[in-house]
Scaffold this active site. Structure first.
Site, PDB file in Angstrom:
ATOM      1  N   LYS A  37       0.680  -0.792   0.186  1.00 49.23           N
ATOM      2  CA  LYS A  37       0.128   0.206  -0.235  1.00 49.23           C
ATOM      3  C   LYS A  37       0.452   1.115   0.093  1.00 49.23           C
ATOM      4  CE  LYS A  37      -0.216  -0.407   5.445  1.00 49.23           C
ATOM      5  NZ  LYS A  37      -0.974  -0.322   6.541  1.00 49.23           N
ATOM      6  N   TYR A 288      17.121  31.009   6.167  1.00 45.47           N
ATOM      7  CA  TYR A 288      15.658  31.486   6.499  1.00 45.47           C
ATOM      8  C   TYR A 288      15.657  31.332   8.179  1.00 45.47           C
ATOM      9  CZ  TYR A 288      13.424  30.723   1.990  1.00 45.47           C
ATOM     10  OH  TYR A 288      13.055  30.617   0.508  1.00 45.47           O
TER      11      TYR A 288
END
Ligand SMILES: *Cc1c(COP(=O)(O)O)cnc(C)c1O
Length: 395
Positions: A37, A288
């Site tokens: 899955k 940042y």
């Protein structure tokens, strides 16, 4: 055209070896359903589903009908179990692609029956597995009894009750107490199934944790008691990882677990490259908001991987990646597409050098457990968050 270097390498031979090891090591007659899955836990369904089948898997487990349709195109002969159930309007695709749905709601039975009638299917020709909730309170029949669901498998129905399934939610806990309670409840439910005159083939229970901790024996015993065949559903172990068991377990680790530690091989490595190297002076800020400040003259390597690739932003300033066989700390915030390593102490780093995000380089290894520990999650999530844009390459 060569692409930006951020990729995943999948060693399908390791997956095949893992499947064969689990199949032999189960030391019982349980069928192993290979869980593929969520794009085979981020490992690539197109690479992993056929590999599992080559290794002998007769059954594959997917989340959804759409994943099942994709798996069917790759593996025409496999049985494909849709463990997340069907949603409204998906019945026709289940029938057309020969998928086997897990069911627990009456409307799911309606959906499938209608689809089967629409193609003139005869009685008992569409197999389904009924999930029973034995305590997880997630999915499965049982809250209001299973009688109303069982009543739907009348002889004239196109549906056939081929399997009965439940999910163990604490198979990694030390004393197995919860699992025992779940299996006892499941036993009672199986008596109800028999009392309804239904005799499904498969008793479908247990994931990697149950398989490796030896509870597969209890599962098989339960199957035998009810004249059924046991099916176990490993996912993580197939990809080479062993669930972390409750520490109390490690005192006397079952032999099955020790053998698995020695044999199972990780299937996935995740890599990127150094895009460039620069030297900065003390006081330079990195990334940042300047959360990292150079404390001396430093050499920094720009890496072609960021959080949009699945490199968790929480790893900034608190994790290392591998370059030239050494651990290089991630400095500053991780950007969407890039990150920065401190390579001051690693001589010779240059543009084009391979960076290992997850996997082995030289004598150093970073595992999915390392990532998970650093970000407060589990390896399952680390794998499934590797971005869709990261190429999966068979090696
Ligand atoms: C994902 C899943 C599994 C596999 O679990 P692992 O812990 O990865 O082995 C088994 N059964 C069900 C119902 C699942 O959803």
């Amino acid at each position: 055209m060569p692409t930006r270097p951020c990729w995943v390498e999948i060693r399908t031979r390791s997956l095949e070896d893992n499947f064969r090891f689990l199949a032999s090591h189960a030391a019982l007659h349980a069928e192993l359903l290979a869980i593929v899955k969520a794009n085979a836990y981020g490992h690539s369904l197109p690479l992993c589903a056929p590999a599992a089948v080559r290794a002998g898997a007769n059954w594959l487990g997917v989340t959804s009908v759409e994943e099942g349709v994709e798996a069917r195109a790759l593996c025409p002969e496999a049985r494909i179990l849709v463990i997340g159930g069907v949603f409204p309007g998906q019945g026709p695709a289940v029938v057309r692609h020969g998928l086997t749905a897990v069911v627990w709601e009456l409307w799911q039975l309606d959906e499938l029956e209608n689809a089967a009638h629409a193609v003139g299917a005869h009685a008992g020709s569409l197999p389904v597995h009924l999930e029973i909730d034995t305590g997880m309170s997630r999915q499965g029949a049982g809250v209001n009894g299973i009688g109303s669901v069982l009543a739907r498998f009348a002889p004239e129905s196109p549906l056939k009750l081929e399997g009965v399934m439940t999910h163990l939610f604490a198979a990694d806990e030390a004393d197995g107490r919860i699992t025992k309670v779940q299996l006892r409840r499941f036993h009672d439910d199986l008596e109800s199934v028999e009392a309804a005159g239904l005799y499904p083939d498969w008793l479908n229970v247990g994931s990697s944790a149950a398989l490796l901790a030896g509870q597969a024996g209890e599962i098989e015993a339960l199957a035998n008691r009810h004249g059924m065949k046991a099916m176990v559903r490993p996912g993580l172990a197939l990809y080479g990882l062993i669930p972390n068991y409750d520490p109390a377990f490690s005192g006397e680790e079952p032999a099955t677990l020790a053998a698995a530690r020695a044999q199972l091989q990780p299937v996935l490595s995740w890599k990127a490259a150094v895009a460039g190297v620069r030297t900065v002076e003390a006081g330079a800020v990195v990334g940042y908001n300047g959360t990292f400040v150079a404390t001396e003259t430093m050499r920094l390597a720009l890496v072609s991987a960021g959080y949009a690739d699945g490199l968790d932003r929480k790893l900034g300033n608190r994790f290392s990646l591998l370059v030239r066989g050494e651990r290089a700390p991630l400095v500053g915030r991780i950007s969407m597409d890039q990150s920065v390593l401190d390579v001051t102490d690693i001589p010779g780093v240059k543009a084009g050098d391979e960076v290992v995000i997850l996997g082995t380089q030289g004598t150093e290894t970073i595992t999915a457990f390392d990532h998970a520990e650093a970000t407060g999650t589990i390896p399952w999530e680390v794998f499934t968050r590797i971005g869709a844009r990261v190429r999966r390459v068979e090696v």
